[in-house]
Motif scaffolding. Structure first.
Motif, PDB file in Angstrom:
ATOM      1  N   ARG A 270      -1.423   2.408  10.111  1.00 46.22           N
ATOM      2  CA  ARG A 270      -2.444   1.987   9.146  1.00 46.22           C
ATOM      3  C   ARG A 270      -2.801   0.534   9.424  1.00 46.22           C
ATOM      4  O   ARG A 270      -1.915  -0.322   9.515  1.00 46.22           O
ATOM      5  CB  ARG A 270      -1.944   2.163   7.715  1.00 46.22           C
TER       6      ARG A 270
ATOM      7  N   TYR B  15       1.719  -0.505   5.529  1.00 49.47           N
ATOM      8  CA  TYR B  15       0.774  -0.554   6.647  1.00 49.47           C
ATOM      9  C   TYR B  15       1.438  -1.222   7.826  1.00 49.47           C
ATOM     10  O   TYR B  15       2.492  -1.844   7.706  1.00 49.47           O
ATOM     11  CB  TYR B  15      -0.535  -1.248   6.252  1.00 49.47           C
TER      12      TYR B  15
ATOM     13  N   ASP C  84      -9.086  -0.670   4.840  1.00 49.99           N
ATOM     14  CA  ASP C  84      -7.923   0.116   5.279  1.00 49.99           C
ATOM     15  C   ASP C  84      -8.385   1.186   6.248  1.00 49.99           C
ATOM     16  O   ASP C  84      -9.334   1.917   5.957  1.00 49.99           O
ATOM     17  CB  ASP C  84      -7.275   0.804   4.082  1.00 49.99           C
TER      18      ASP C  84
ATOM     19  N   TYR D  71       0.856  -1.181   0.000  1.00 48.92           N
ATOM     20  CA  TYR D  71       0.000   0.000   0.000  1.00 48.92           C
ATOM     21  C   TYR D  71       0.888   1.224   0.000  1.00 48.92           C
ATOM     22  O   TYR D  71       1.918   1.255   0.656  1.00 48.92           O
ATOM     23  CB  TYR D  71      -0.892   0.007   1.241  1.00 48.92           C
TER      24      TYR D  71
ATOM     25  N   VAL E  36      -4.939  -2.806   8.392  1.00 49.85           N
ATOM     26  CA  VAL E  36      -5.638  -3.486   7.308  1.00 49.85           C
ATOM     27  C   VAL E  36      -6.408  -4.643   7.905  1.00 49.85           C
ATOM     28  O   VAL E  36      -5.842  -5.445   8.648  1.00 49.85           O
ATOM     29  CB  VAL E  36      -4.644  -4.007   6.249  1.00 49.85           C
TER      30      VAL E  36
END
Lengths: 372, 333, 156, 183
Positions: free
Chosen positions: D118, D64, D108, A306, D120
């Motif tokens: 972050r 993440y 997310d 990401y 997930v």
């Protein structure tokens, strides 16, 4: 469809704003349930310019997707390509030379200013003032000329490559950029006097279109919308990528939560971007723009990656699920305006149509980016 | 001067010609002016763009007149005429100079305002008759706007009428002849005895703002508000229906500018009392029209409530106060 | 009451400032280019549609390897080639060799996204960007460029 | 650190003790892939499908910090933890794992904070009957994201107020991002 129209006082009617409407800047449609001038309920209908970039991302090889990213947001294309190259570089562990990083930042910030300038003009045009648009376009034209000289294109740049850049910048570009900065500063002052101080303009925006911090959080709004709600959130600072941690710049935050706050955030951001550009020009190191060893075929190892960047409109994210081949297994684009727009339905309830459309303008919508 | 049928027909024909020519070339002037303000040339092909208005006119006239399904045909057709005709009729009583006036009426001011209120009517019928939601919304807006701006405008005119003692436009203008110190805009008015009215510049400003609003010019163009209501009341109009609205709008601008000139700026009089005549009148109205254009291309549009607030909370109280002050001062002097 | 009047006054002042700015702009020179009568030069790196480059003999440099075709994201390049035998002198004796000669190089400009991947992927420097931008037509077929023919026309 | 708080909360939430034992192994594998993907790939043949559990990831390598995989039934509880800790919803998407006959829904979450984290959340559902509870009651912004995921993958979000196509035409009955989609 004949006979006179009967409107009872307790009756609402449906107003179809779009898909072709001057205020929506593209093919966006909002079905509004109206009580006179007041919006009772709004429902946004998307998909009129949906092109399924995510599927294209799965069908094409990684370098082939590069031009697609520019087509997401035609005003701030550089930032979107930046996200893609960063994601691939993260996934395939490609080193980027320092000079390339600096030029990338330089380009992204130039693009951010040009995007904000265009937004500024279009926003004032939403409010009925046409002239600032022309001034903004003129200033933007200078930036586009700079970028065209380097990238060869004016809107869909496709300039970044995995590991580096397509072209190097030359001294002409650096000198021209240095010359443009004071010019833009002067223009920003002009806009301040012409538009920001204007009583009509202020009356239309002050206290209008409240989007609270809690609402931003629930809807995932980012970028100037969140910063106009008092949230100190900018991916460039919160999750530094590229070489942003080496620059000295501020994140403008306004706590009023109204349309004017969002306007002010963007106007201040242009000034901050100019600061970054100045620093980038000063610090620009010599060196190559492409890494020495770069895999010929880009095949990121299996995994899920990401990458978020701060584009002109907010936090743009790319998720790449790789299965180790030259195509992505899953290519997800998290577009900022998609989230920013999703709160419009709730936020505009009970507002007058002209205020709601002013608020819509302050969200800085680029419809191809919402629909992808 | 007797108003014979012949005279009247001649006057109306001249008025129509004047209004149409003005409308055509004011569009050009507006586009050129807007262009210059925005650092671009505007229409400039073929004789500085002088052929643009005839080309536009021919284009509009040769287009098909579309009547949307479900529209009220009669209202739809009559609305553009209603927008244009009163504007032309108003020209009849406007004195362009001491001699050039079709018919000098004792109630000239009243007549012009009577015709001006037809403008709102035309917009209402157009918006309502075209059976378009944007049109209806624009019509409702435009009517509330017209009503609320007629009030301060008329109060300001009453101030002038009280000071001059006549409703005849010709006489009002004649009373200001001699030089700019005699004009009604300036606090000291000396033509019929000494009179000090310190709020006259403010009156002028109120009248100016109201005439912008009455002619539906930006920043008060809420009736057509193109970024919200697409094109407002004339969304469904094409060809000459649209052309008539357009001409009506510009004819109204000319009338608004003429009224300001006559009521406040001394009509056809020279600022220094030299060579009074129609040229001064035209110079003044075109300067005023230029300022209309200039304002239009500088400011964003107001909101409907901002517009009404401005009228009811600011313009009407001030103009009423002005009226009272004038009445009091008339008693004193 | 004071706020009421100060707001009116400040409002009028802001309007006057705005009018002043547009008035000043009124007298500045225009910045636009009257397009069809006057054109600007494209920058050196301008990415127009692609064009073949010729070698010294006026033949295309292209060796028909097809790299551009593979690199193109939109699949708008199609090329064909044939093998041609030619004689070359190697160490005093004549030998027959075969090489690929380009027979067709079509660019379907209707789907081209002007990304420049083809030029970048070309290992022989045989493709470049043209500086042409006045491309408009009512006819879709006008945008199927036969680049080989264009090259010949340029040479003749 | 918010990261540790969240991780602990998730570990408490997930009842199965197994993932905790599994964790170091998978984490090491994930780190290795990031460092030197090519060599690792040659060694690894066929990776077994991931077991549910909490992973702590290297932000620099993956973008993440915490990666949670859980059953659809546990989703709402997990999202409520994030809601309490002031996370905002970044996006919802799906992944079609056609070989495993499963559809994965990926959420997310991130924070408006300099304490970057972050998260997930992944949850898998069978491909022939994809059902996942909606989180649009907790995050109204999920409304559009879930509609989009429904458009592209056909995942049904139970309890969603308005699950009609958003980006695709109103009458679309196809799901273009499924791997067996033929246009």
């Amino acid at each position: 469809m004949s006979g006179p129209i009967h409107i009872r006082s307790d009756e609402t009617f449906t107003l179809n704003v779009g898909p072709q409407h001057p205020a929506t800047h593209g093919v966006l449609r909002v079905k509004m349930e109206m009580d006179g001038e007041y919006i009772v309920k709004a429902e946004t209908v998307l998909g009129y310019i949906h092109r399924m970039h995510e599927l294209m991302g799965e069908n094409r090889t990684y370098p082939q997707v590069l031009p697609n990213l520019s087509r997401l947001d035609y005003l701030g294309a550089m930032g979107y390509t930046h996200a893609h190259v960063l994601a691939i570089e993260r996934a395939a562990s490609i080193e980027v030379p320092e000079r390339a990083e600096y030029i990338r930042v330089l380009m992204v910030e130039l693009n951010r200013i040009s995007s904000h300038l265009f937004w500024f003009g279009a926003f004032v045009m939403d409010l009925g003032g046409f002239t600032p648009l022309m001034y903004a376009i003129e200033d933007r034209e200078h930036i586009l000329d700079l970028m065209e000289a380097v990238t060869g294109s004016r809107l869909t740049y496709c300039y970044f490559r995995f590991g580096g850049l397509y072209n190097d910048v030359d001294d002409d570009f650096i000198n021209a950029t240095r010359a443009v900065i004071p010019r833009l500063r002067k223009s920003l002052k002009k806009y301040d006097a012409l538009v920001t101080g204007n009583i009509i303009f202020r009356k239309r925006l002050e206290g209008i279109g409240p989007i609270s911090a809690e609402m931003c959080r629930k809807y995932g709004a980012t970028g100037p919308v969140a910063r106009g709600a008092g949230l100190d959130f900018d991916v460039r600072k919160n999750e530094p990528y590229s070489v942003y941690s080496e620059f000295d710049f501020d994140i403008p935050v306004y706590h009023e939560c109204d349309s004017l706050a969002r306007y002010n955030v963007r106007m201040d951001e242009m000034e901050q971007s100019l600061r970054i550009i100045e620093q980038a020009l000063d610090k620009l190191p010599e060196g190559p723009i492409m890494p020495k060893k770069k895999p010929k075929l880009i095949k990121p190892p299996k995994g899920d990656y990401y990458q978020a960047v701060e584009t002109a409109r907010g936090s743009f994210g790319i998720r790449i699920v790789s299965d180790g081949t030259k195509n992505a297994y899953r290519f997800k684009l998290r577009s900022p305006t998609y989230s920013n727009m999703s709160l419009f339905d709730e936020a505009c309830e009970g507002m007058m149509i002209m205020d709601a459309l002013a608020m819509m303008g302050s969200l800085d919508l680029v419809i191809p980016e919402i629909d992808r | 001067m007797d108003l014979t049928i012949f005279n009247a027909v001649i006057a109306v024909v001249i008025a129509i010609a004047f209004a149409a020519a003005n409308a055509a070339y004011l569009v050009l002037a507006e586009r050129r002016g807007a262009g210059r303000i925005q650092r671009r040339p505007g229409p400039n092909v073929n004789l500085f763009g002088l052929l643009q208005p005839p080309a536009d006119g021919i284009k509009l006239m040769t287009k098909q007149l579309m009547i949307p399904g479900g529209a009220d045909k009669a209202l739809f057709m009559v609305a553009p005429v209603l927008a244009m005709a009163p504007a032309i009729m108003s020209f009849v009583t406007i004195p362009f100079s001491n001699t050039i006036v079709a018919h000098s009426m004792n109630v000239g001011v009243l007549m012009i305002f009577a015709f001006a209120s037809f403008g709102g009517m035309a917009i209402l019928l157009a918006g309502w008759g075209s059976r378009n939601k944007y049109g209806v919304m624009a019509a409702v807006r435009a009517v509330s706007q017209n009503i609320s701006y007629e009030v301060p405008m008329l109060i300001t005119v009453i101030t002038i009428v009280m000071m001059t003692g006549t409703m005849n436009l010709h006489e009002i203008a004649s009373l200001q002849s001699g030089g700019f110190w005699n004009w009604n805009i300036f606090p000291v008015s000396m033509s019929d005895g000494f009179m000090l009215q310190p709020l006259m510049p403010i009156s002028f400003l109120i009248f100016f703002i109201c005439s912008l609003a009455e002619t539906n010019r930006a920043p008060f163009d809420l009736g057509e508000a193109e970024s919200e209501l697409v094109a407002g009341f004339h969304t469904e109009y094409g060809s000459m229906g649209f052309g008539l609205f357009f001409m009506g709008e510009y004819a109204n601008i000319v009338i608004g500018a003429s009224l300001i000139t006559i009521l406040f700026l001394g009509g056809w009089g020279c600022p220094f009392g030299l060579y009074p005549g129609v040229w001064w009148f035209l110079l003044k109205i075109y300067l005023l029209i230029f300022s209309f254009i200039w304002i239009r291309w500088t400011f964003p549009r107001t909101t409907i409530y901002g517009l009404l607030n401005l009228s009811w909370k600011i313009l009407i109280p001030i103009s009423l106060f002005n009226l009272l002050l004038t009445a009091g001062l008339l008693k004193v002097f | 009451m004071g706020a009421y009047f100060s707001e009116i006054f400040l409002g009028l002042k802001s309007l006057a400032i705005g009018l002043g700015i547009t008035f000043k702009e009124f007298f500045k020179p225009v910045v636009t280019v009257p397009y069809p009568f006057e054109t600007i030069k494209m920058s050196e790196r301008y990415r127009g549609h692609i064009e073949l480059i010729e070698d010294e003999d006026g033949k295309p440099k292209c060796v028909a390897c097809g790299m551009c075709q593979r690199a193109c994201p939109s699949g708008c390049i199609s090329l064909a080639s044939k093998s041609v035998a030619y004689e070359v002198e190697v160490k005093g004796e004549m030998k027959t060799k075969k090489k690929k000669v380009l027979t067709k190089y079509d660019l379907n400009f209707t789907t081209c996204s002007l990304c420049g991947q083809c030029v970048e992927s070309c290992g022989f420097g045989a493709v470049t960007f043209s500086k042409e931008y006045n491309l408009a037509s009512f006819n879709k077929e006008d945008f199927h460029f036969d680049l080989l023919k264009r090259l010949e026309e340029r040479n003749s | 650190m918010i990261k540790d708080t969240i991780k602990q909360a998730f570990l408490d939430l997930l009842p199965d003790p197994e993932p905790i034992i599994e964790e170091p192994v998978v984490e090491a594998a994930a780190n290795d892939t990031a460092e030197d993907g090519k060599k690792k790939k040659a060694v690894k043949k066929e990776e077994p499908p991931r077991v549910n559990g909490v992973l702590e990831c290297d932000h620099a390598a993956h973008g993440y910090d915490i990666d949670v995989q859980l059953e659809p039934g546990e989703l709402l509880a997990a999202v409520m933890i994030l809601d309490k800790n002031d996370f905002f919803l970044e996006s919802i998407t799906g992944v079609d794992w056609i070989k495993e006959k499963q559809l994965e829904s990926v959420y997310d979450f991130s924070r408006y904070d300099f304490d970057q984290c972050r998260v997930v959340i992944r949850t898998r559902t069978p491909r022939d009957n994809p059902n996942i509870p909606t989180i649009s009651k907790i995050y109204p912004g999920a409304n559009w994201h879930e509609r989009e995921t429904h458009d592209f993958f056909g995942i049904k979000f139970e309890g969603h107020p308005h699950l009609i196509p958003l980006l695709l035409p109103e009458d679309a009955d196809f799901h273009p991002l499924l791997k067996d989609f033929k246009p």
